[in-house]
Scaffold this active site. Sequence first.
Site, PDB file in Angstrom:
ATOM      1  N   LYS A  46       3.910  -7.813   2.467  1.00  0.00           N
ATOM      2  CA  LYS A  46       3.220  -6.716   3.350  1.00  0.00           C
ATOM      3  C   LYS A  46       4.566  -5.916   3.765  1.00  0.00           C
ATOM      4  O   LYS A  46       5.281  -6.349   4.522  1.00  0.00           O
ATOM      5  CB  LYS A  46       2.337  -7.096   4.074  1.00  0.00           C
ATOM      6  N   LYS A  68       1.121  -5.737  -0.786  1.00  0.00           N
ATOM      7  CA  LYS A  68       0.453  -4.818  -0.169  1.00  0.00           C
ATOM      8  C   LYS A  68       1.417  -3.567   0.256  1.00  0.00           C
ATOM      9  O   LYS A  68       2.327  -4.177   1.110  1.00  0.00           O
ATOM     10  CB  LYS A  68      -0.288  -5.147   0.918  1.00  0.00           C
TER      11      LYS A  68
HETATM   12  C1  PBG Z   1      -3.606  -5.470  10.154  1.00  0.00           C
HETATM   13  C2  PBG Z   1      -3.848  -5.035   8.645  1.00  0.00           C
HETATM   14  C3  PBG Z   1      -3.460  -3.643   8.592  1.00  0.00           C
HETATM   15  C4  PBG Z   1      -3.976  -3.352   7.182  1.00  0.00           C
HETATM   16  C5  PBG Z   1      -4.674  -4.512   7.051  1.00  0.00           C
HETATM   17  N1  PBG Z   1      -4.593  -5.230   7.816  1.00  0.00           N
HETATM   18  C6  PBG Z   1      -2.653  -2.598   9.294  1.00  0.00           C
HETATM   19  C7  PBG Z   1      -1.225  -2.650   9.739  1.00  0.00           C
HETATM   20  O1  PBG Z   1      -0.572  -3.697   9.116  1.00  0.00           O
HETATM   21  O2  PBG Z   1      -1.024  -1.558  10.395  1.00  0.00           O
HETATM   22  C8  PBG Z   1      -3.787  -1.902   6.274  1.00  0.00           C
HETATM   23  C9  PBG Z   1      -4.874  -1.751   5.276  1.00  0.00           C
HETATM   24  C10 PBG Z   1      -5.109  -0.403   4.851  1.00  0.00           C
HETATM   25  O3  PBG Z   1      -4.321   0.605   5.247  1.00  0.00           O
HETATM   26  O4  PBG Z   1      -6.104  -0.105   3.990  1.00  0.00           O
HETATM   27  N2  PBG Z   1      -2.619  -5.921  10.486  1.00  0.00           N
END
Ligand code: PBG
Length: 307
Positions: A179, A232
């Site tokens: 991520k 992601k």
């Molecule tokens: C929580 C999380 C996030 C997303 C999914 N889980 C936001 C982040 O890490 O700031 C983003 C999902 C999206 O942008 O659709 N940590």
Amino acid sequence: MRALVRETRLHPAQFILPLFVCPGEGVRREIGSMPNNYQLSIDELVKECVEVQSLGIGGVILFGLPESKDETASGAYADDGIVQRAIRAIRRETSRLLVMTDVCNCEYTSHGHCGFVKDNDVDNDVTLQWLAKTALSHARAGADIVAPSDMMDGRVGAIRQALDANGFEKIPILSYAAKFASVFYGPFREAAESAPQFGDRRSYQMDPANGREAMREIELDLEEGADMIMVKPALPYLDLIAEARRRFNVPIAAYQVSGEYSMIMAAARNGWIDCERAMFETLTSITRAGAGTILTYFAKPAARLLG
Ligand code: PBG
């Protein structure tokens, strides 16, 4: 003939729809930057889930907006927390729907970071305890899969241990393994009200420049017991989806994140791009790269059109 020789096909069962659950009753508040996506109170969420099930969509992933936030993210692991109550309500009204939960703290901390903040920095190991408690409470409420998205080191192992010790050996972990600290989460942070109040997430999320490190993160999560892994965002990281597909014989998911969705919707609303074609072209590309599962805000329209 084109259909006969097509190499990549889409199916509703491969999609996971992200849903945002909020307090109240009869609440269906559209998210400004994400047209056709809503903050839903539990009663409305259940209706949505019944529809998702009837469309043959693979499942949902739940994000919670708690009544109140604090320094210790207590709303994340409370037995009567918003997500825990939502899971139970969905369970009562659906029989076949796969319910996945996002395991993280940023929606529940007053500062919006994904863990315990000490001296302006996130404390990795204290955070692991919160995550394990959260995952366990989701499993107790009836979640089918837990998906940690915080990017703390060692969280998959901590969650696996907590689940196993409490009789949830059969609950799989989908790890947000690779991520990235991405600009494309912007609209989500509006939707989940989870923007960090200071700094950013670069001390725990990955540098977009680092592909080899992404493979290392996936490797570590698999060693700790992840059953499926995720890359992601999706479209800017197709190379890493493909590389992970070549290296690891596990189910691979990709998250077409909020910003990826919003860009297409915004361009479509301006008449600059054809929404339907952009939706299918991106979903096809993500699948072609090697993701068998896609978390996408397009799950409903795509499933409807696929029939
Ligand atoms: C929580 C999380 C996030 C997303 C999914 N889980 C936001 C982040 O890490 O700031 C983003 C999902 C999206 O942008 O659709 N940590």
